[in-house]
Design an enzyme around this catalytic site. Sequence first.
Site, PDB file in Angstrom:
ATOM      1  N   ARG A  53     102.366 -18.770 126.558  1.00  0.00           N
ATOM      2  CA  ARG A  53     101.768 -18.056 125.425  1.00  0.00           C
ATOM      3  C   ARG A  53     100.763 -18.940 124.688  1.00  0.00           C
ATOM      4  O   ARG A  53      99.626 -18.532 124.416  1.00  0.00           O
ATOM      5  CB  ARG A  53     102.845 -17.598 124.456  1.00  0.00           C
ATOM      6  CG  ARG A  53     102.317 -16.792 123.273  1.00  0.00           C
ATOM      7  CD  ARG A  53     103.374 -16.548 122.211  1.00  0.00           C
ATOM      8  NE  ARG A  53     104.483 -15.733 122.698  1.00  0.00           N
ATOM      9  CZ  ARG A  53     105.718 -16.179 122.917  1.00  0.00           C
ATOM     10  NH1 ARG A  53     106.025 -17.432 122.686  1.00  0.00           N
ATOM     11  NH2 ARG A  53     106.644 -15.377 123.360  1.00  0.00           N
TER      12      ARG A  53
ATOM     13  N   TYR B 265     106.471  -1.498 117.944  1.00  0.00           N
ATOM     14  CA  TYR B 265     106.591  -0.701 119.155  1.00  0.00           C
ATOM     15  C   TYR B 265     107.803   0.203 119.011  1.00  0.00           C
ATOM     16  O   TYR B 265     108.897  -0.292 118.858  1.00  0.00           O
ATOM     17  CB  TYR B 265     106.746  -1.623 120.367  1.00  0.00           C
ATOM     18  CG  TYR B 265     106.584  -0.933 121.696  1.00  0.00           C
ATOM     19  CD1 TYR B 265     105.315  -0.698 122.221  1.00  0.00           C
ATOM     20  CD2 TYR B 265     107.692  -0.498 122.407  1.00  0.00           C
ATOM     21  CE1 TYR B 265     105.158  -0.049 123.429  1.00  0.00           C
ATOM     22  CE2 TYR B 265     107.535   0.165 123.631  1.00  0.00           C
ATOM     23  CZ  TYR B 265     106.265   0.368 124.125  1.00  0.00           C
ATOM     24  OH  TYR B 265     106.108   1.018 125.330  1.00  0.00           O
TER      25      TYR B 265
ATOM     26  N   GLU C 293     102.884  -6.075 119.590  1.00  0.00           N
ATOM     27  CA  GLU C 293     104.092  -5.249 119.698  1.00  0.00           C
ATOM     28  C   GLU C 293     105.227  -6.072 119.115  1.00  0.00           C
ATOM     29  O   GLU C 293     105.326  -7.263 119.413  1.00  0.00           O
ATOM     30  CB  GLU C 293     104.463  -4.939 121.169  1.00  0.00           C
ATOM     31  CG  GLU C 293     103.486  -4.069 121.914  1.00  0.00           C
ATOM     32  CD  GLU C 293     103.849  -3.862 123.403  1.00  0.00           C
ATOM     33  OE1 GLU C 293     104.914  -4.342 123.833  1.00  0.00           O
ATOM     34  OE2 GLU C 293     103.060  -3.224 124.110  1.00  0.00           O
TER      35      GLU C 293
ATOM     36  N   ASN D 257      95.676  -6.165 128.235  1.00  0.00           N
ATOM     37  CA  ASN D 257      97.042  -6.086 127.727  1.00  0.00           C
ATOM     38  C   ASN D 257      97.990  -6.609 128.802  1.00  0.00           C
ATOM     39  O   ASN D 257      98.074  -6.031 129.890  1.00  0.00           O
ATOM     40  CB  ASN D 257      97.385  -4.629 127.391  1.00  0.00           C
ATOM     41  CG  ASN D 257      98.848  -4.447 127.025  1.00  0.00           C
ATOM     42  OD1 ASN D 257      99.426  -5.291 126.336  1.00  0.00           O
ATOM     43  ND2 ASN D 257      99.447  -3.353 127.500  1.00  0.00           N
ATOM     44  N   GLU D 258      98.654  -7.705 128.538  1.00  0.00           N
ATOM     45  CA  GLU D 258      99.684  -8.232 129.444  1.00  0.00           C
ATOM     46  C   GLU D 258      99.199  -8.371 130.883  1.00  0.00           C
ATOM     47  O   GLU D 258      99.961  -8.121 131.818  1.00  0.00           O
ATOM     48  CB  GLU D 258     100.937  -7.342 129.397  1.00  0.00           C
ATOM     49  CG  GLU D 258     101.557  -7.239 128.023  1.00  0.00           C
ATOM     50  CD  GLU D 258     102.981  -6.675 128.044  1.00  0.00           C
ATOM     51  OE1 GLU D 258     103.343  -6.000 129.009  1.00  0.00           O
ATOM     52  OE2 GLU D 258     103.726  -6.949 127.088  1.00  0.00           O
TER      53      GLU D 258
ATOM     54  N   TYR E 173      96.676   2.709 123.539  1.00  0.00           N
ATOM     55  CA  TYR E 173      96.620   1.943 124.785  1.00  0.00           C
ATOM     56  C   TYR E 173      95.545   2.391 125.780  1.00  0.00           C
ATOM     57  O   TYR E 173      95.142   1.607 126.635  1.00  0.00           O
ATOM     58  CB  TYR E 173      97.985   1.959 125.476  1.00  0.00           C
ATOM     59  CG  TYR E 173      99.028   1.139 124.751  1.00  0.00           C
ATOM     60  CD1 TYR E 173      99.261  -0.180 125.106  1.00  0.00           C
ATOM     61  CD2 TYR E 173      99.767   1.668 123.697  1.00  0.00           C
ATOM     62  CE1 TYR E 173     100.206  -0.952 124.445  1.00  0.00           C
ATOM     63  CE2 TYR E 173     100.723   0.918 123.035  1.00  0.00           C
ATOM     64  CZ  TYR E 173     100.942  -0.394 123.409  1.00  0.00           C
ATOM     65  OH  TYR E 173     101.876  -1.151 122.748  1.00  0.00           O
TER      66      TYR E 173
END
Length: 458
Positions: free
Chosen positions: A206, A292, A261, A159-160, A89
């Site tokens: 999404r 994850y 994940e 990421n997110e 990450y």
Amino acid sequence: MKGSAVATALTLGASTVLAAPSIQARDDVTAITVKGNAFFKGDDRFYIRGVDYQPGGSSKLADPIADADGCKRDIKKFTELGLNTIRVYSVDNSQDHDECMNALADAGIYLVLDVNTPKYSLNRADPAPSYNDVYLQYIFATIDKFANYKNTLAFFSGNEVINDGPSSKAAPYVKAVTRDLRQYIRSRNYREIPVGYSAADIDTNRLQMAEYMNCGTDDERSDFFAFNDYSWCDPSSFTTSGWDQKVKNFTGYGLPLFLSEYGCNTNKREFEEVSALYNTEMTGVYSGGLVYEYSQEASDYGLVEISGNDVKTLADYDALKSAFSKTSNPQGDGGYNKTGGANPCPAKDSPNWDVDGDSLPAIPEPAKKYMTQGAGKAPGFSGSGSMNAGTASTSTATPGSGSATSSSSSSGSGSSGTSTGSAGAAAGLQAPALTMTPVLVGLVTVLSTMFGAGLILV
Ligand SMILES: *[C@@H]1O[C@H](CO)[C@@H](O)[C@H](O)[C@H]1NC(C)=O
Ligand SMILES: *[C@@H]1O[C@H](CO)[C@@H](O)[C@H](O)[C@H]1NC(C)=O
């Protein structure tokens, strides 16, 4: 606590590395490429069988790739699980990563790397000022550190960042960062390493985000798309989990897709979803995923418990190992879509999708020079951060402006075109690209523009 251990490992690492063979020269590592909506290792379809690797958890900033001893300790377990990929990450781009990357390569393991760190990332609440040249310098310097490892599989540009409907307003910035990273890789004549975004597990936008990242001009599109998914909670099934709908909804999507994940922990984990993920009911559309997560942290998703040099495997570890060992990949190409390519941009549908059209912010003016000069010094974790630093973007990009600028330093060594452009059919074009002399680059640029696909060397 961790800091001193890392420092020791690095000191040891640095001395060993001098003697180690240069990782970029390793002929035994085959780089992963994109064809149509799938990944390939040479002529074979490549499915990600991976875990998310962040010992210390998401709240503790650590670079597990700079910790050579920890990395080697854990590779034994990765191998035992049957993994071919890990996701990390954040990395400290001022550190050396040769020893761990080399050891991973020895074990046949690839890295999917998030280029951001907490201090150098987009701010979803106020993205405009955070998209600045200081931020781009950091993430470009991270590319410099990892591009020459042939087992760097891909980079996550974010990421997110978007975690609900309203934060979709930040999507143009995510897409601009993705464009800039891809342009940087081409401009610096690196191997064409796939760049894409890892989306949060949210149903409301999404599909729009996936479509958005694959619409518009070729320089603005991603090389793949990934999302986090916790909807399969054992005991479940392909239909109960809704994964059948996620295949249906993404059928025809023109980029490789994978789960960045997965592994719901609501009930006892049996990892029954593994047998669905690598089955032809999904492999026409999906290319595997990342569980994850490797180590046990406060959130209770761990496969192993790490304490110092000891790694204790947990029940989830055995369950996953068993699930992987009884699930082989499909024969042949798994039914992937060879064509691939762009789709139309999604329509604005606020509050779920609050993005109008597909115009993107232009790269901040002071960051342009990195394309030709390189990013230079890597600030690392101790850098002062980029949130409110530097100069932000002041204009809207012209479509196509993210095409790579010709670099005078071209050696023809790294810039084989793969998945940009119309994504498909590019692999066959790599061999000629490898033998290209700099003189030919201009011509190839013209030809690749004419033929659309693949060879984007501009
Ligand atoms: C699939 O698409 C339909 C129609 O757009 C939507 O209602 C549904 O929520 C989607 N399902 C998933 C699992 O994404
Ligand atoms: C393959 O991808 C193309 C481009 O995205 C799409 O138009 C086509 O419908 C896809 N084919 C299948 C069988 O999904």
